[in-house]
Design a protein around this motif. Structure first.
Motif, PDB file in Angstrom:
ATOM      1  N   LYS A  95       0.858  -1.185   0.000  1.00 13.57           N
ATOM      2  CA  LYS A  95       0.000   0.000   0.000  1.00 13.57           C
ATOM      3  C   LYS A  95       0.887   1.225   0.000  1.00 13.57           C
ATOM      4  CE  LYS A  95      -3.623   2.254   2.773  1.00 13.57           C
ATOM      5  NZ  LYS A  95      -4.398   2.152   4.039  1.00 13.57           N
ATOM      6  N   VAL A  96       0.545   2.176  -0.844  1.00 15.50           N
ATOM      7  CA  VAL A  96       1.270   3.434  -0.914  1.00 15.50           C
ATOM      8  C   VAL A  96       0.322   4.554  -0.499  1.00 15.50           C
ATOM      9  CG1 VAL A  96       2.384   5.084  -2.449  1.00 15.50           C
ATOM     10  CG2 VAL A  96       2.874   2.662  -2.685  1.00 15.50           C
ATOM     11  N   VAL A  97       0.752   5.338   0.462  1.00 19.04           N
ATOM     12  CA  VAL A  97      -0.077   6.422   0.982  1.00 19.04           C
ATOM     13  C   VAL A  97       0.497   7.752   0.523  1.00 19.04           C
ATOM     14  CG1 VAL A  97      -1.030   7.504   3.043  1.00 19.04           C
ATOM     15  CG2 VAL A  97      -0.654   5.029   2.994  1.00 19.04           C
ATOM     16  N   LEU A  98      -0.300   8.472  -0.260  1.00 12.59           N
ATOM     17  CA  LEU A  98       0.091   9.804  -0.711  1.00 12.59           C
ATOM     18  C   LEU A  98      -0.634  10.848   0.144  1.00 12.59           C
ATOM     19  CD1 LEU A  98      -0.182   9.203  -4.568  1.00 12.59           C
ATOM     20  CD2 LEU A  98       1.699   8.673  -3.010  1.00 12.59           C
ATOM     21  N   ALA A  99      -0.495  12.098  -0.220  1.00 16.70           N
ATOM     22  CA  ALA A  99      -1.107  13.162   0.584  1.00 16.70           C
ATOM     23  C   ALA A  99      -2.635  13.077   0.576  1.00 16.70           C
ATOM     24  CB  ALA A  99      -0.645  14.516   0.058  1.00 16.70           C
ATOM     25  N   LEU A 100      -3.210  12.764  -0.568  1.00 15.22           N
ATOM     26  CA  LEU A 100      -4.662  12.798  -0.695  1.00 15.22           C
ATOM     27  C   LEU A 100      -5.260  11.484  -1.182  1.00 15.22           C
ATOM     28  CD1 LEU A 100      -5.082  16.342  -2.305  1.00 15.22           C
ATOM     29  CD2 LEU A 100      -5.374  15.700   0.089  1.00 15.22           C
ATOM     30  N   ALA A 101      -4.464  10.448  -1.287  1.00 16.29           N
ATOM     31  CA  ALA A 101      -4.979   9.184  -1.796  1.00 16.29           C
ATOM     32  C   ALA A 101      -4.071   8.050  -1.362  1.00 16.29           C
ATOM     33  CB  ALA A 101      -5.066   9.231  -3.318  1.00 16.29           C
ATOM     34  N   TYR A 102      -4.554   6.820  -1.522  1.00 17.91           N
ATOM     35  CA  TYR A 102      -3.716   5.653  -1.287  1.00 17.91           C
ATOM     36  C   TYR A 102      -4.047   4.616  -2.348  1.00 17.91           C
ATOM     37  CZ  TYR A 102      -7.898   3.881   1.122  1.00 17.91           C
ATOM     38  OH  TYR A 102      -9.165   3.500   1.431  1.00 17.91           O
ATOM     39  N   TYR A 103      -3.087   3.742  -2.581  1.00 17.19           N
ATOM     40  CA  TYR A 103      -3.216   2.742  -3.628  1.00 17.19           C
ATOM     41  C   TYR A 103      -2.758   1.390  -3.112  1.00 17.19           C
ATOM     42  CZ  TYR A 103      -3.583   6.870  -6.572  1.00 17.19           C
ATOM     43  OH  TYR A 103      -3.971   8.066  -7.129  1.00 17.19           O
ATOM     44  N   TRP A 104      -3.386   0.342  -3.641  1.00 12.34           N
ATOM     45  CA  TRP A 104      -3.054  -1.031  -3.278  1.00 12.34           C
ATOM     46  C   TRP A 104      -2.461  -1.763  -4.471  1.00 12.34           C
ATOM     47  CZ3 TRP A 104      -3.471  -2.890   1.607  1.00 12.34           C
ATOM     48  CH2 TRP A 104      -4.326  -2.241   2.497  1.00 12.34           C
ATOM     49  N   GLY A 105      -1.578  -2.687  -4.164  1.00 14.95           N
ATOM     50  CA  GLY A 105      -1.110  -3.607  -5.173  1.00 14.95           C
ATOM     51  C   GLY A 105      -2.103  -4.744  -5.342  1.00 14.95           C
ATOM     52  N   GLN A 106      -1.804  -5.634  -6.283  1.00 17.22           N
ATOM     53  CA  GLN A 106      -2.735  -6.720  -6.592  1.00 17.22           C
ATOM     54  C   GLN A 106      -2.566  -7.911  -5.658  1.00 17.22           C
ATOM     55  OE1 GLN A 106       0.111  -6.273  -8.094  1.00 17.22           O
ATOM     56  NE2 GLN A 106       1.016  -8.314  -8.319  1.00 17.22           N
ATOM     57  N   GLY A 107      -1.485  -7.935  -4.917  1.00 13.52           N
ATOM     58  CA  GLY A 107      -1.254  -9.020  -3.972  1.00 13.52           C
ATOM     59  C   GLY A 107      -0.343 -10.098  -4.533  1.00 13.52           C
ATOM     60  N   THR A 108       0.414 -10.710  -3.640  1.00 10.27           N
ATOM     61  CA  THR A 108       1.276 -11.819  -4.018  1.00 10.27           C
ATOM     62  C   THR A 108       1.149 -12.900  -2.947  1.00 10.27           C
ATOM     63  OG1 THR A 108       3.535 -12.462  -4.671  1.00 10.27           O
ATOM     64  CG2 THR A 108       3.346 -10.836  -2.907  1.00 10.27           C
ATOM     65  N   GLN A 109       1.012 -14.135  -3.383  1.00 16.15           N
ATOM     66  CA  GLN A 109       0.774 -15.244  -2.453  1.00 16.15           C
ATOM     67  C   GLN A 109       2.091 -15.705  -1.818  1.00 16.15           C
ATOM     68  OE1 GLN A 109      -2.250 -16.934  -1.578  1.00 16.15           O
ATOM     69  NE2 GLN A 109      -0.896 -17.887  -0.046  1.00 16.15           N
ATOM     70  N   VAL A 110       2.050 -15.851  -0.511  1.00 18.84           N
ATOM     71  CA  VAL A 110       3.154 -16.437   0.240  1.00 18.84           C
ATOM     72  C   VAL A 110       2.606 -17.663   0.957  1.00 18.84           C
ATOM     73  CG1 VAL A 110       4.745 -16.140   2.173  1.00 18.84           C
ATOM     74  CG2 VAL A 110       4.422 -14.286   0.529  1.00 18.84           C
ATOM     75  N   THR A 111       3.222 -18.798   0.703  1.00 17.94           N
ATOM     76  CA  THR A 111       2.807 -20.048   1.341  1.00 17.94           C
ATOM     77  C   THR A 111       3.998 -20.669   2.045  1.00 17.94           C
ATOM     78  OG1 THR A 111       1.145 -20.433  -0.393  1.00 17.94           O
ATOM     79  CG2 THR A 111       1.751 -22.304   0.994  1.00 17.94           C
ATOM     80  N   VAL A 112       3.829 -20.922   3.336  1.00 15.92           N
ATOM     81  CA  VAL A 112       4.899 -21.503   4.144  1.00 15.92           C
ATOM     82  C   VAL A 112       4.458 -22.895   4.574  1.00 15.92           C
ATOM     83  CG1 VAL A 112       6.396 -21.213   6.134  1.00 15.92           C
ATOM     84  CG2 VAL A 112       5.495 -19.198   4.955  1.00 15.92           C
ATOM     85  N   SER A 113       5.198 -23.888   4.156  1.00 15.79           N
ATOM     86  CA  SER A 113       4.859 -25.273   4.497  1.00 15.79           C
ATOM     87  C   SER A 113       5.579 -25.696   5.770  1.00 15.79           C
ATOM     88  CB  SER A 113       5.240 -26.197   3.350  1.00 15.79           C
ATOM     89  OG  SER A 113       6.636 -26.184   3.145  1.00 15.79           O
ATOM     90  N   SER A 114       4.933 -26.571   6.508  1.00 18.87           N
ATOM     91  CA  SER A 114       5.524 -27.033   7.788  1.00 18.87           C
ATOM     92  C   SER A 114       6.368 -28.275   7.597  1.00 18.87           C
ATOM     93  CB  SER A 114       4.397 -27.311   8.784  1.00 18.87           C
ATOM     94  OG  SER A 114       3.509 -28.282   8.263  1.00 18.87           O
TER      95      SER A 114
END
Length: 114
Positions: A95-114
């Motif tokens: 997430k990027v926060v500017l003075a008057l707005a903010y924007y989100w990325g599309q997301g990236t999956q992180v999977t941690v196996s045990s």
């Protein structure tokens, strides 16, 4: 403004990953950049944030294991994730926060196996 995340993937518990979030577009001043995550069936939660001055803050669950950093010249934010645990499995969003707005990325999956 567009945000493109990369670096997610599958890793074993105890391993490491480094996420990147590159921004593009008309960005004149970024107040803060942050990483959030959302696990299945859970609300999106703040993982780490870094201000324009370089101050950082982390969720208690990742303190000592994750490190957020930024390249001001490139308007890019990174998340170094070490000692990963299965409970870190989630979709990670920047997430990027500017003075008057903010924007989100599309997301990236992180999977941690045990």
């Amino acid at each position: 403004v567009q945000l493109v995340e990369s670096g997610g993937g599958l890793v074993q518990a105890g391993g490491s990953l480094r996420l990147s979030c590159a921004t593009s577009g008309s960005i004149f001043s970024i107040n803060a950049m942050a990483w959030y995550r959302q696990a299945p069936g859970k609300q999106r939660e703040l993982v780490a944030v870094i201000t324009s001055g370089g101050s950082t803050n982390y969720a208690d669950s990742v303190k000592g294991r994750f490190t957020i950093s930024r390249d001001n010249a490139e308007n890019t934010v990174y998340l170094q994730m070490d000692s990963l645990k299965p409970e870190d499995t989630a979709v990670y969003y920047c997430k990027v926060v500017l003075a008057l707005a903010y924007y989100w990325g599309q997301g990236t999956q992180v999977t941690v196996s045990s």
